[in-house]
Design an enzyme around this catalytic site. Sequence first.
Site, PDB file in Angstrom:
ATOM      1  N   ASP A  74      70.005 -70.146   5.520  1.00 23.76           N
ATOM      2  CA  ASP A  74      69.589 -71.365   4.826  1.00 23.76           C
ATOM      3  C   ASP A  74      69.447 -71.015   3.346  1.00 23.76           C
ATOM      4  O   ASP A  74      68.425 -70.464   2.941  1.00 23.76           O
ATOM      5  CB  ASP A  74      68.269 -71.850   5.428  1.00 23.76           C
ATOM      6  CG  ASP A  74      67.630 -72.993   4.672  1.00 23.76           C
ATOM      7  OD1 ASP A  74      68.331 -73.666   3.897  1.00 23.76           O
ATOM      8  OD2 ASP A  74      66.421 -73.212   4.853  1.00 23.76           O
ATOM      9  N   HIS A 108      63.925 -70.494   8.474  1.00 28.07           N
ATOM     10  CA  HIS A 108      62.927 -69.936   7.563  1.00 28.07           C
ATOM     11  C   HIS A 108      62.331 -68.634   8.077  1.00 28.07           C
ATOM     12  O   HIS A 108      61.297 -68.177   7.593  1.00 28.07           O
ATOM     13  CB  HIS A 108      61.809 -70.945   7.251  1.00 28.07           C
ATOM     14  CG  HIS A 108      62.201 -71.949   6.220  1.00 28.07           C
ATOM     15  ND1 HIS A 108      61.293 -72.753   5.558  1.00 28.07           N
ATOM     16  CD2 HIS A 108      63.414 -72.292   5.703  1.00 28.07           C
ATOM     17  CE1 HIS A 108      61.913 -73.542   4.709  1.00 28.07           C
ATOM     18  NE2 HIS A 108      63.206 -73.276   4.779  1.00 28.07           N
ATOM     19  N   ASP A 125      73.793 -78.133   4.890  1.00 27.53           N
ATOM     20  CA  ASP A 125      72.640 -77.249   5.012  1.00 27.53           C
ATOM     21  C   ASP A 125      72.623 -76.743   6.445  1.00 27.53           C
ATOM     22  O   ASP A 125      73.563 -76.963   7.202  1.00 27.53           O
ATOM     23  CB  ASP A 125      71.363 -77.997   4.636  1.00 27.53           C
ATOM     24  CG  ASP A 125      70.303 -77.100   4.015  1.00 27.53           C
ATOM     25  OD1 ASP A 125      70.118 -75.985   4.534  1.00 27.53           O
ATOM     26  OD2 ASP A 125      69.663 -77.503   3.028  1.00 27.53           O
ATOM     27  N   HIS A 177      72.881 -75.229  -1.229  1.00 27.26           N
ATOM     28  CA  HIS A 177      71.993 -74.569  -2.199  1.00 27.26           C
ATOM     29  C   HIS A 177      72.002 -73.056  -2.042  1.00 27.26           C
ATOM     30  O   HIS A 177      72.087 -72.536  -0.923  1.00 27.26           O
ATOM     31  CB  HIS A 177      70.564 -75.124  -2.116  1.00 27.26           C
ATOM     32  CG  HIS A 177      69.828 -74.850  -0.838  1.00 27.26           C
ATOM     33  ND1 HIS A 177      69.011 -73.750  -0.672  1.00 27.26           N
ATOM     34  CD2 HIS A 177      69.752 -75.531   0.327  1.00 27.26           C
ATOM     35  CE1 HIS A 177      68.465 -73.772   0.529  1.00 27.26           C
ATOM     36  NE2 HIS A 177      68.900 -74.841   1.162  1.00 27.26           N
ATOM     37  N   GLU A 235      66.506 -76.362  -4.238  1.00 28.81           N
ATOM     38  CA  GLU A 235      66.351 -77.140  -3.013  1.00 28.81           C
ATOM     39  C   GLU A 235      65.074 -76.785  -2.277  1.00 28.81           C
ATOM     40  O   GLU A 235      64.404 -77.650  -1.723  1.00 28.81           O
ATOM     41  CB  GLU A 235      67.565 -76.921  -2.103  1.00 28.81           C
ATOM     42  CG  GLU A 235      67.647 -77.898  -0.918  1.00 28.81           C
ATOM     43  CD  GLU A 235      66.833 -77.471   0.291  1.00 28.81           C
ATOM     44  OE1 GLU A 235      66.630 -78.302   1.200  1.00 28.81           O
ATOM     45  OE2 GLU A 235      66.387 -76.305   0.352  1.00 28.81           O
ATOM     46  N   GLU A 236      64.727 -75.491  -2.262  1.00 30.71           N
ATOM     47  CA  GLU A 236      63.582 -75.044  -1.477  1.00 30.71           C
ATOM     48  C   GLU A 236      62.248 -75.565  -2.014  1.00 30.71           C
ATOM     49  O   GLU A 236      61.233 -75.492  -1.321  1.00 30.71           O
ATOM     50  CB  GLU A 236      63.548 -73.512  -1.404  1.00 30.71           C
ATOM     51  CG  GLU A 236      64.704 -72.893  -0.627  1.00 30.71           C
ATOM     52  CD  GLU A 236      64.676 -73.193   0.867  1.00 30.71           C
ATOM     53  OE1 GLU A 236      63.748 -73.892   1.318  1.00 30.71           O
ATOM     54  OE2 GLU A 236      65.581 -72.728   1.572  1.00 30.71           O
TER      55      GLU A 236
END
Length: 345
Positions: free
Chosen positions: A188, A323, A243, A71, A222-223
């Site tokens: 990510d 993150h 991922d 993603h 995706e998030e």
Amino acid sequence: MQTKKYVDYMVQQTVDILGIDSPTGFTATAATHLMKEYEKLGYKPVMTNKGGILVDLGGKNEDDAILIEAHMDTLGGMVSQIKSNGNLVLTPLGGFSPNNGEAENCRIYTREGKVYEGTFQLNDASVHVNDDYSTKTREFKGMEVVIDEEVSSAEDTKKLGIMIGDIVAFEPRTRVTESGYIKSRFLDDKLSVGILLGQAKYLADNKITTERKVYHHITVYEEVGHGACGTVPEGVTEILSVDMGCIGEGLDCKETQVSICAKDSAGPYNYDVVSNLVKVAKDNKIDFAIDVYPHYGSDADAALRAGYDVKHGLIGAGVYASHGYERSHKKGVENTFKLIVNYVK
């Protein structure tokens, strides 16, 4: 397999993509860039209605096709309030933590196409003034974007064209060290997008036709959980999500490895897929780890929730500080690339 030129290519592609702001819901510029990169490699990417990218990489067996997904959408913010002092209150896009964004530079994108810079700060951010600075909980309602313009009221800010609902993208601060570490926000999952471009380049350069039909799907939501809830081509029997591989206490993965996920918060991945990935890694002397992620959900999970009857798996280069300000390594990129290439042969 000579991999250095592909590692260099994948890292450069990752750096280029990281330089394009693309918080979830605001991915059109990044998508246009990726469409052009796939076209340079000789493919014919298709833009989906949701704004993702679907690419047919060729292959023989169309009835046992594999869909490989990564993603391009990232964490970010959206303006939810313009304060009386002219500063901005944010609502998060995805699982963005205010603890990880404090004192970070950011960009505000207006509907009129203007871009303003700012900094995400604790309210009353001066240590010499705020008695509660050290103990104050970092949460969105207690933090603000200080705009780098001369504003002192909500009206001043509105005159700039800034509105509720404007996108706020955070500075990635990308660096690649001489020792091979890759540091940035939003590895990510832009690191995996770079790796998928590497696989596409490898197949094109070497004129390889795989036994199974191979598709790439670069998703854009995706998030927020629904990136892969659509766009599964006919004949696909397996989805492999690429991922980040999580690093942390209780997990075995390192930044130099490829992680094979056996289970995440949605449940176990397909036993045969995980077993086959492990076998391929062992047979090809690829440095890997198997892990269980306690707080994780992938595009492959989303596809199954949407009702697709497919096997599913999840792999990724080891990424530390997920993150947050993340870190991986070129060796992790190489091992992930080698696993994908050998898995689809």
